[in-house]
Design an enzyme around this catalytic site. Sequence first.
Site, PDB file in Angstrom:
ATOM      1  N   ASP A  15       0.841  -1.034  -0.008  1.00  0.00           N
ATOM      2  CA  ASP A  15       0.063   0.107   0.158  1.00  0.00           C
ATOM      3  C   ASP A  15       0.837   1.053  -0.262  1.00  0.00           C
ATOM      4  O   ASP A  15       2.075   1.296   0.384  1.00  0.00           O
ATOM      5  CB  ASP A  15      -0.772  -0.246   1.370  1.00  0.00           C
ATOM      6  N   ASP A  17      -0.140   5.052   1.019  1.00  0.00           N
ATOM      7  CA  ASP A  17      -0.301   6.233   2.168  1.00  0.00           C
ATOM      8  C   ASP A  17      -0.182   5.618   3.368  1.00  0.00           C
ATOM      9  O   ASP A  17      -0.942   4.516   3.746  1.00  0.00           O
ATOM     10  CB  ASP A  17      -1.369   6.902   1.886  1.00  0.00           C
TER      11      ASP A  17
HETATM   12 MG   LIG Z   1      -2.690   3.391   3.662  1.00  0.00          MG
END
Ligand SMILES: [Mg+2]
Length: 185
Positions: A15, A17
């Site tokens: 992932d 962020d």
């Molecule tokens: Mg995230």
Amino acid sequence: MKKIQVTRDWVLFLDRDGVINERIPGEYITDFNQFRFLDGVLEFLEKASGIFKYIILVTNQQGIGKGIMTESELDLLHECMIREVRRCRGKIDAIYYCGDKSTQSNNSRKPKTDMAYWAREDFPDIDFMKSIMVGDSITDMDFGKRLEMQTVLVGECLGYTDQDVLVDYVLEGLPDLLSVLECEK
Ligand SMILES: [Mg+2]
């Protein structure tokens, strides 16, 4: 703690962020000037590049669907990010994002697995059962488990409740992943 036995054909799904860079709660990062790599991530990516066959980013970016940023702005941000990773001798082989709004019914957002299958179209030798998903949200863990990946929750652990069956490992940050890998010599 039981380690993950990683051979040279393993793939790392990440992932973005809250894993690679600082998450800004309630905001969208639309420009590389707002993008801050988390501590140790660039060094980690250098080491991980020697371990994993592919390192692939899968990221929900509904700022596009909401009209807050354009796809070309996001592409530019990702180009800058990859350039910095390469400068530090790391790699990110591909980035898949979903710009759909969460309110759109037929969206491709995690935990739906569309982005993983887009990756496997481009890299047919990806084996999800020899893959690790690292994210900071339970949505990422759900995505990983639907594909029978090993799942690693880091950072703020958004939506996590103790003993969640979707989560194989809980670590402070992405760089700590190295401590649970047992790599082929
Ligand atoms: Mg995230």
